[in-house]
Design a protein around this motif. Structure first.
Motif, mmCIF file in Angstrom:
data_model
loop_
_atom_site.group_PDB
_atom_site.id
_atom_site.type_symbol
_atom_site.label_atom_id
_atom_site.label_comp_id
_atom_site.label_asym_id
_atom_site.label_seq_id
_atom_site.Cartn_x
_atom_site.Cartn_y
_atom_site.Cartn_z
ATOM 1 N N UNK A 189 0.835 -1.205 0.000
ATOM 2 C CA UNK A 189 0.000 0.000 0.000
ATOM 3 C C UNK A 189 0.868 1.252 0.000
ATOM 4 N N UNK A 190 2.038 1.172 0.626
ATOM 5 C CA UNK A 190 2.968 2.297 0.590
ATOM 6 C C UNK A 190 3.426 2.589 -0.827
ATOM 7 N N UNK A 191 3.667 1.538 -1.579
ATOM 8 C CA UNK A 191 4.085 1.713 -2.971
ATOM 9 C C UNK A 191 2.956 2.325 -3.795
ATOM 10 N N UNK A 194 1.041 7.347 -6.321
ATOM 11 C CA UNK A 194 0.108 8.478 -6.373
ATOM 12 C C UNK A 194 0.859 9.799 -6.310
ATOM 13 N N UNK A 195 1.815 9.897 -5.387
ATOM 14 C CA UNK A 195 2.498 11.178 -5.190
ATOM 15 C C UNK A 195 3.315 11.577 -6.405
ATOM 16 N N UNK A 246 5.451 11.517 -0.490
ATOM 17 C CA UNK A 246 6.115 10.466 -1.253
ATOM 18 C C UNK A 246 7.416 10.030 -0.622
ATOM 19 N N UNK A 247 8.178 10.995 -0.113
ATOM 20 C CA UNK A 247 9.446 10.639 0.527
ATOM 21 C C UNK A 247 9.207 9.794 1.776
ATOM 22 N N UNK A 276 9.675 4.636 4.341
ATOM 23 C CA UNK A 276 9.045 3.661 5.221
ATOM 24 C C UNK A 276 9.181 2.249 4.665
ATOM 25 N N UNK A 277 8.899 2.085 3.384
ATOM 26 C CA UNK A 277 8.981 0.766 2.765
ATOM 27 C C UNK A 277 10.416 0.241 2.778
ATOM 28 N N UNK A 278 11.354 1.090 2.388
ATOM 29 C CA UNK A 278 12.751 0.660 2.307
ATOM 30 C C UNK A 278 13.281 0.278 3.686
ATOM 31 N N UNK A 279 12.946 1.048 4.706
ATOM 32 C CA UNK A 279 13.455 0.782 6.049
ATOM 33 C C UNK A 279 12.956 -0.552 6.567
#
Length: 560
Positions: free
Chosen positions: A128-130, A135-136, A349-350, A355-358
Motif C-alpha cells: 500500500x505504501x508503494x 500516487x504522489x 512520497x518521501x 518507510x517501505x525501504x526501512x
C-alpha cells in the motif's frame, strides 16, 4: 517489565548493546525527530491548534489537476455524465475517508501505520505504501506539467526546462518537514483563493448564458447523453484521487489531543480537512469543466487548450484585465498552486518510500534520499508528456488506490467496530504484528487485480466501465469475510508489549509519558516504544524497524 523498572529506565543512559548498528539507529532517530517520519507523532511536538492543522492540510489541495480532470471527463463524456461521475467520486471519498481521518487525528499516525494494524500486517502494508508513493509522483508530474505550461506561456521557458524548474524548486522547501510546510500553506492560501475564485464569479455575473451552455454540452463526440457506463468511466478517473486522504493524514496526524474543551473544534477540523477535502475537490472539478466549456464555445481553437488550467484562467483574466496583467495573474496562480500541492506530494512520497525501504532492508538511508528519488521519477513522467494519456493513467491507478483505501476503511468500520475482530487501537510496532495479514492484504490483491482486468476489458466491453465498482465492492466486502473466516487470527502477534504503563490518558488520548530508548538514547512517548527482548529497557519503534538480527524484537506470544 515491572512498573518500578519502567520508571527507573526512563532517563537511563544504557551503553552500546549487541544486535545491530547503533550509530545508524541513532542517526536515523535524530533525523526523523524533525517531523516524526515513520513513527507516532508525540503530544509534545504537536503544538499547533486545530485550525492551523486544518488550514495546512487544506493547503495541500490547492492543486489545479482537479480543473484538468473535470475538463477531461466533461470533454470525453459530456456535462451530465461528468457531473454524476463527480458526485459518485465525492460520496465514495467522503465515506471511506472519514474513518481514516478520525484514526489519524485520534491516534496521531500516518496512513501507513494505520494500514499495518488494519488488516495488512507489518510487511503487508509495504504494497500500500508503494501504491501511495505512486500516487504522489503521478500527481507531482501532473501538477509540475501544469506549472511548466504556465512558465512557457508567461516567460517563454521551454517545456523541458519548465519541467526541471518545477521539480527543483520543490526540493529545498520539503527538507524541513511540517514546520516549514505549515507556514507555507498558511501564508499562500488567501491569495490562492482570490485568484481562483475571481474568474468563475466573473463568468457567472457577466456571461449568465454560459450556465445554459455548460449544462447542454454533450462532449467532443456530441453523444453525452446520461449513461451509466459513461458516469462510471468519469467517476473512475476522479477516483484516482482517493489516495489524497493519505496526504491529508500526513497533516492530520499532528492534531492536538481531543479534550472536553476543544471537542467541537477538533471534530470540525478533522471532518473539513479530512474527508471534507473532497467537497473542495469536486467544486474545482466542476469549475474546471465549466471554464473548459466556456472556452470551447467562445475562443477560437479553444478546444485545443480547454483542458489546460493555465489557459482556462488566462482566457477569463483577459476579459477582465489588460493582457500583461492577465498573463501575470494566470502564471502567479499556477505557480502558487503547484508549489502548494507539490511540496505535499514530495513530502508524502518521501515518507512512503523511506518507510517501505526501512522495513524491508532494516536500514534507514534518510528521507532526503527518497525525496530526490520521488522527484526524479516525476520528472521522467513529465518529460514523457503524461498529459497525452492522462485519462488512462488515472483510470488504471484508481483501481489500485480504491482497493487499498476502501479495504482499510472497511476494516476500521466493520471489523473493528461492528464485528470486533480487529483490535480497535491501531497497532504498528514491529513484533506486535504478524508480517502479513490476509484480511487487508488479500483483499487488496484480489480487488485490485480483478478490477484492473475489468478496466482493460478482460471481462468484455460491457463490464469495462464498471471497474471502479468492482474495486470498491470487493474491497468493502472481502475484509469482513476474510476476518470471519480466519477469526481475526492474523492481526496481533502479541497483545502485551512488556510495559505496564497505560497507552492512553484519562481522555482516551495516547499517553504523553516519555521513556528513553536504550538504543538511540532519545525520549519517546508511551505509544512509540515496547520492552526490549534482551535488555531490561525499552526500545523505540524505529530502532525496532532497523534491528537486523531481532536483538530487540519481542517473540510471538503462545497461542492460548
Amino acid at each position: 517489565m515491572s512498573q518500578d523498572t519502567t520508571e527507573a529506565i526512563r532517563d537511563a543512559d544504557v551503553g552500546p548493546v549487541p544486535g545491530g548498528d547503533e550509530g545508524l539507529r541513532t542517526t536515523a532517530a535524530k533525523e526523523t525527530l524533525e517531523d516524526y517520519t515513520l513513527r507516532f507523532a508525540p503530544r509534545h511536538f504537536r503544538r499547533w491548534g486545530t485550525g492551523v492543522v486544518a488550514v495546512s492540510a487544506l493547503g495541500g489541495i490547492a492543486y489545479l489537476a482537479d480543473f484538468a480532470i473535470g475538463a477531461n471527463i466533461g470533454i470525453s463524456y459530456g456535462t451530465t455524465n461528468a457531473l454524476w461521475g463527480i458526485a459518485v467520486f465525492a460520496v465514495v471519498i467522503f465515506a471511506t475517508g472519514f474513518p481514516l481521518a478520525y484514526y489519524a487525528a485520534r491516534y496521531n499516525l500516518d496512513l501507513d501505520l494505520i494500514t499495518r494494524g488494519s488488516g495488512f500486517g507489518y510487511y503487508g502494508s509495504v504494497v500500500s505504501n508503494i501504491i501511495f508513493a505512486t500516487f504522489t509522483f503521478i500527481f507531482f508530474a501532473l501538477e509540475g506539467s501544469i506549472m511548466a505550461q504556465g512558465l512557457f506561456l508567461g516567460l517563454g521557458v521551454p517545456l523541458w526546462a519548465g519541467y526541471a524548474v518545477s521539480t527543483l524548486v520543490i526540493f529545498p522547501l520539503v527538507i524541513y518537514g511540517m514546520k516549514v510546510l505549515s507556514k507555507l500553506q498558511l501564508w499562500t492560501t488567501p491569495l490562492w483563493l482570490v485568484l481562483m475564485v475571481i474568474p468563475f464569479v466573473y463568468l457567472l455575473v457577466s456571461h449568465p448564458d454560459s450556465v445554459a451552455t455548460f449544462f447542454a454540452y454533450q462532449g467532443e463526440n456530441g453523444q453525452g447523453r446520461a449513461d451509466l457506463g459513461s458516469v462510471m468511466l468519469a467517476a473512475g478517473v476522479c477516483l484516482s484521487l482517493i489516495a489524497q486522504i493519505a496526504e491529508q493524514i500526513d497533516y492530520l496526524r499532528f492534531m492536538p489531543a481531543r479534550t472536553a474543551e476543544n471537542r467541537r473544534r477538533w471534530w470540525r477540523a478533522v471532518i473539513i480537512a479530512g474527508p471534507g477535502w473532497v467537497v473542495f475537490g469536486a467544486i474545482k472539478q466542476v469549475i474546471g469543466l465549466f471554464l473548459a466549456v466556456y472556452i470551447i464555445a467562445n475562443v477560437a481553437d479553444g478546444a485545443t487548450v480547454a483542458n489546460q488550467p493555465v489557459h482556462q484562467f488566462l482566457e477569463i483574466y483577459r476579459d477582465l484585465l489588460p493582457a500583461p496583467v492577465a498573463l501575470a495573474l494566470a502564471v502567479a496562480l499556477v505557480v502558487i498552486s503547484q508549489v502548494k500541492i507539490n511540496v505535499t506530494n514530495a513530502y508524502s512520497g518521501s515518507l512512503a518510500w523511506t518507510n517501505s525501504f526501512t522495513r524491508i532492508s532494516k536500514r534507514y538511508p534518510g528521507r532526503i534520499v527518497f525525496l530526490a528519488f520521488n522527484l526524479l521519477v516525476a520528472l521522467v513522467l513529465m518529460e514523457a508528456n503524461m498529459f497525452d494519456f492522462l485519462n488512462t493513467i488515472l483510470g488504471f491507478y484508481a483501481n489500485c488506490g480504491m482497493s487499498w483505501v476502501v479495504a482499510v476503511a472497511s476494516d476500521i468500520a466493520i471489523n473493528k467496530y461492528l464485528l470486533k475482530l480487529s483490535p480497535k487501537r491501531p497497532e504498528f510496532r514491529r513484533g506486535m504484528l504478524y508480517g502479513f495479514n490476509p484480511v487487508g492484504f488479500g483483499s487488496l490483491i484480489i480487488s485490485a487485480g480483478l478490477s484492473i482486468v475489468v478496466f482493460f476489458g478482460g471481462f468484455g466491453a460491457t463490464l469495462q466501465p464498471f471497474s471502479p465498482l468492482v474495486a470498491i465492492g470487493l474491497a468493502a466486502v472481502l475484509p469482513p469475510v476474510i476476518a470471519l473466516a480466519t477469526r481475526g487470527r492474523w492481526y496481533l502477534r502479541r497483545t502485551d508489549d512488556g510495559l505496564d504503563l497505560p497507552m492512553d490518558d484519562a481522555d482516551g488520548n495516547p499517553s504523553d509519558v516519555e521513556l528513553t530508548c536504550h538504543v538511540c538514547r532519545q525520549s519517546f512517548e508511551r505509544p512509540d516504544v515496547t520492552a526490549c527482548l534482551t535488555h531490561d529497557a525499552v526500545v523505540c519503534s524505529l530502532c525496532l524497524s532497523t534491528d537486523s538480527v531481532k536483538d530487540h524484537v519481542l517473540p510471538a506470544q503462545p497461542v492460548a
